[in-house]
Design a protein around this motif. Structure first.
Motif, PDB file in Angstrom:
ATOM      1  N   PRO A 194       0.809  -1.226   0.000  1.00  0.00           N
ATOM      2  CA  PRO A 194       0.000   0.000   0.000  1.00  0.00           C
ATOM      3  C   PRO A 194       0.838   1.270   0.000  1.00  0.00           C
ATOM      4  O   PRO A 194       0.291   2.372  -0.111  1.00  0.00           O
ATOM      5  CB  PRO A 194      -0.800  -0.130   1.303  1.00  0.00           C
ATOM      6  N   PHE A 195       2.158   1.096   0.142  1.00  0.00           N
ATOM      7  CA  PHE A 195       3.040   2.257   0.234  1.00  0.00           C
ATOM      8  C   PHE A 195       3.544   2.735  -1.125  1.00  0.00           C
ATOM      9  O   PHE A 195       4.233   3.739  -1.219  1.00  0.00           O
ATOM     10  CB  PHE A 195       4.239   1.938   1.134  1.00  0.00           C
ATOM     11  N   LEU A 200       2.376   5.613  -9.855  1.00  0.00           N
ATOM     12  CA  LEU A 200       3.225   4.633 -10.521  1.00  0.00           C
ATOM     13  C   LEU A 200       2.372   3.566 -11.191  1.00  0.00           C
ATOM     14  O   LEU A 200       1.358   3.123 -10.651  1.00  0.00           O
ATOM     15  CB  LEU A 200       4.188   3.983  -9.517  1.00  0.00           C
ATOM     16  N   GLY A 201       2.836   3.116 -12.369  1.00  0.00           N
ATOM     17  CA  GLY A 201       2.068   2.172 -13.163  1.00  0.00           C
ATOM     18  C   GLY A 201       2.447   0.724 -12.942  1.00  0.00           C
ATOM     19  O   GLY A 201       3.140   0.356 -11.979  1.00  0.00           O
ATOM     20  N   THR A 202       2.035  -0.113 -13.890  1.00  0.00           N
ATOM     21  CA  THR A 202       2.225  -1.558 -13.778  1.00  0.00           C
ATOM     22  C   THR A 202       3.697  -1.947 -13.775  1.00  0.00           C
ATOM     23  O   THR A 202       4.098  -2.868 -13.057  1.00  0.00           O
ATOM     24  CB  THR A 202       1.508  -2.269 -14.946  1.00  0.00           C
ATOM     25  N   ARG A 203       4.515  -1.271 -14.585  1.00  0.00           N
ATOM     26  CA  ARG A 203       5.939  -1.619 -14.640  1.00  0.00           C
ATOM     27  C   ARG A 203       6.595  -1.468 -13.271  1.00  0.00           C
ATOM     28  O   ARG A 203       7.362  -2.334 -12.831  1.00  0.00           O
ATOM     29  CB  ARG A 203       6.670  -0.758 -15.671  1.00  0.00           C
ATOM     30  N   MET A 208       8.721  -3.796  -8.246  1.00  0.00           N
ATOM     31  CA  MET A 208       8.677  -3.938  -6.795  1.00  0.00           C
ATOM     32  C   MET A 208       8.279  -5.362  -6.403  1.00  0.00           C
ATOM     33  O   MET A 208       8.815  -5.936  -5.441  1.00  0.00           O
ATOM     34  CB  MET A 208       7.694  -2.933  -6.214  1.00  0.00           C
ATOM     35  N   GLY A 209       7.354  -5.945  -7.151  1.00  0.00           N
ATOM     36  CA  GLY A 209       6.902  -7.290  -6.843  1.00  0.00           C
ATOM     37  C   GLY A 209       8.020  -8.314  -6.924  1.00  0.00           C
ATOM     38  O   GLY A 209       8.186  -9.149  -6.024  1.00  0.00           O
ATOM     39  N   LEU A 236      12.424   1.055  -3.875  1.00  0.00           N
ATOM     40  CA  LEU A 236      12.355   1.655  -5.203  1.00  0.00           C
ATOM     41  C   LEU A 236      13.129   2.968  -5.195  1.00  0.00           C
ATOM     42  O   LEU A 236      12.835   3.881  -4.414  1.00  0.00           O
ATOM     43  CB  LEU A 236      10.902   1.928  -5.600  1.00  0.00           C
ATOM     44  N   TYR A 237      14.149   3.045  -6.078  1.00  0.00           N
ATOM     45  CA  TYR A 237      14.942   4.264  -6.235  1.00  0.00           C
ATOM     46  C   TYR A 237      14.417   4.975  -7.482  1.00  0.00           C
ATOM     47  O   TYR A 237      14.638   4.529  -8.596  1.00  0.00           O
ATOM     48  CB  TYR A 237      16.425   3.922  -6.387  1.00  0.00           C
ATOM     49  N   ARG A 238      13.726   6.070  -7.257  1.00  0.00           N
ATOM     50  CA  ARG A 238      13.047   6.750  -8.355  1.00  0.00           C
ATOM     51  C   ARG A 238      13.910   7.829  -8.985  1.00  0.00           C
ATOM     52  O   ARG A 238      14.727   8.480  -8.315  1.00  0.00           O
ATOM     53  CB  ARG A 238      11.736   7.361  -7.863  1.00  0.00           C
TER      54      ARG A 238
END
Length: 273
Positions: A194-195, A200-203, A208-209, A236-238
């Motif tokens: 949930p965080f 952010l989209g599916t990719r 992350m998954g 995740l490093y954005r």
């Protein structure tokens, strides 16, 4: 006592002798691996087996033919495999024949990293969406089976071409291992955290998954913004720039090489010397 000492010395000398011979054979096989000369070794083994069979069965004609092959074989080997022999002699002259392949490992990783960076930069500038997963210790076999086998040498041209829009392989993830592209159009598990930002989209959720269920590294190129992100260990490093991306990949995929000063100098520049 003298006899025991002499026997021990002979045993040590015999052990060293055998070890050196095996080591030389091992280095030769490593040198010839992937070349046409390795087929020659297989052929020699087959000829040897045939000679033994003909000897025990007393097949005289076959024995004569094989004896002629043995007599003239070395000359034929020198003529046919002159490039491989020259390369081996050059390596002996440089001293690299008996050394570890640290330099070659470094060069391979440099080439792979350079290909990834070139491809990511190309796609980011043109806003071509991409999902690149690099396998580490956790086996990715289950996810590889969901895609299309590639099993090809990594080049920035091949990696970029896979993600060109409206092509059969562009939808899904590329899974790599070392300097090989294993499969394309692979399905990755979506994170249910949930965080994760709603924007952010599916990719990004797929990246992350897979990072939550394995130690794989995943690079994401956003189709909407062209920003590059990296997912690892559930983080995740954005919007990482080229310098940051090189640093993260170096530390995660080649930690020993990343400690080498010359490698650091190269990696900070983001290109080969």
């Amino acid at each position: 006592m003298l006899g025991e000492g002499f026997s021990l010395f002979n045993l040590l000398r015999f052990t060293v002798d055998i070890a050196l011979v095996w080591y030389v054979f091992y280095k030769l096989i490593m040198l010839l691996r992937g070349t046409k000369a390795i087929q020659l070794l297989k052929g020699i083994f087959v000829v040897f087996i045939i000679y033994l069979i003909s000897y025990f069965l007393n097949l005289q004609t076959v024995q004569v033919m094989i004896e002629q092959i043995i007599v003239w074989g070395p000359l034929a080997v020198i003529i046919l495999f002159q490039p491989e022999l020259r390369r081996a002699l050059e390596q002996i002259g440089r001293g690299s024949f008996f050394s570890r392949n640290r330099r070659s490992e470094e060069e391979i990783f440099r080439e792979s990293l350079d290909a990834i960076i070139k491809s990511v930069n190309y796609m980011a500038k043109r806003r071509i969406g991409a999902l690149i997963t690099i396998e580490k210790e956790t086996n990715m076999g289950d996810f590889i089976q969901t895609g299309i086998p590639i099993n090809g040498q990594l080049t920035h041209q091949l990696l970029t071409n896979i993600f060109v829009p409206n092509t059969p392989l562009h939808d899904g993830a590329v899974i790599m291992k070392g300097n090989q592209i294993i499969a394309a159009a692979c399905y990755l598990p979506l994170s249910e955290s949930p965080f994760i930002s709603k924007e952010l989209g599916t990719r990004h959720r797929a990246a992350m998954g897979i990072s939550e269920v394995s130690d794989a590294i995943t690079i994401i190129v956003s189709e909407e913004t062209g920003h590059v992100s990296l997912a690892k260990n559930g983080e995740l490093y954005r919007s990482v720039d080229e310098k940051r991306l090189i640093d993260l990949l170096s530390k995660e995929l080649a930690p020993e090489l990343a400690k080498i000063s010359t490698f650091k100098q190269w990696s900070w520049r983001g290109k080969k010397k």
